[in-house]
Design a protein around this motif. Sequence first.
Motif: not given
Length: 394
Positions: A179-186, A155-159, A211-217
Amino acid sequence: MPESAVRGPGWLEVVAAQFDAVIESAPLGIGLFDLQLRHVRVNPVLAEMNGLPVEQLLGRTPAELHPAVGGEAETLYREVLDSGRPQLDVPLTGAVGSRPDELRHWNASFFPVRHADEVIGLCVLVADVTAERELGQALAASEERYRRLAEDLQSSLLPPHLPDLSGADVAAVYRPSSARATVGGDFYDLIELDGSSWLMVIGDVEGTGPVAAARTAAARYAIRAAVVRTTDLVDVLRTVNEVLLRQGAPNGTCTIACVLAERIEDRVELRAVSAGHPLPLVLRHGTGAVAELGAPGSLLGILPEIDLRVATTTLQSGDVLVLYTDGVTEARYRDGEGVVHQFGEEHLRSVLSGARGGSAVEVAAAVETSVMQFQKGRRADDLAVLVLRATGGS
């Protein structure tokens, strides 16, 4: 070898001794009970489970020793004796009298003991599964904490909300994978530049997890930082590419589509660029026609130099711009014959044409509903949709 050689003198004693050795050394608790449910034979493991020496168990019933869990066990014992049918893998939980503060979990099986087809007693096999149960509970609690953390991070990666726009209405949909408990890259974003212009962004970072979350941010905030100094979309995405390259994560490609929307009188002028991302679609209110906006460009985060081309168009009142991730068009399911079916762009165009005349919220909902129904509710990938509809006037 003749049977007489096998069954020589003393063979019964040998077999009995072997059987005794098996009972005494078995890793399970083993007990024999008479018809009054009194302990007749107890191996060391079952004595340890009871927390009492063997001599204190013999001749006494489970309820006499441990009223709560022992009484529950006796009810099951009696059912087996009365029915003559075994009960397998029965879960029991409780505390024994010698250790009242220690909650234990057991997995027990009960068998009637017969002689000449007559039930003469009961055999009990018990495994202490306390450690496994506690480990499972701890794992479930850990997964739940991780799931909540993943949801908070996502949620922190979305407005947090979409602004009210003058001359247009907007809507967005985000659905994580099943999939449970994952952070996606979209991800998506809508940045209000002034009262009449906005930057719309949608992207997809390869992979899932931290890792995907860091690159998304990094991608999202690089765009927000870049548009402070320029609205040249190519320059904006070059900045994102530089940031991703500096992160240096392996196999960390990123696709992004950006659209600069500017309200001019009763129309909305669009400038769009795509870096390896599915091209935005424009739905014309008057005809229901759906067309791509722009041309594919270079993926981000791979090479220092990228090739991007800017496309332009105009939205009249009722026209709709749709940005989406490949979780829409690449949605798939396997039918009963094992054939894999993919949602595809033509299906998406058909859905959009059918939503002609609807609000931005209704168009976004139509896409989400169609994809979810297509996949029978199971999502193999994240799904994000960002919609802008020109409303005319100020």
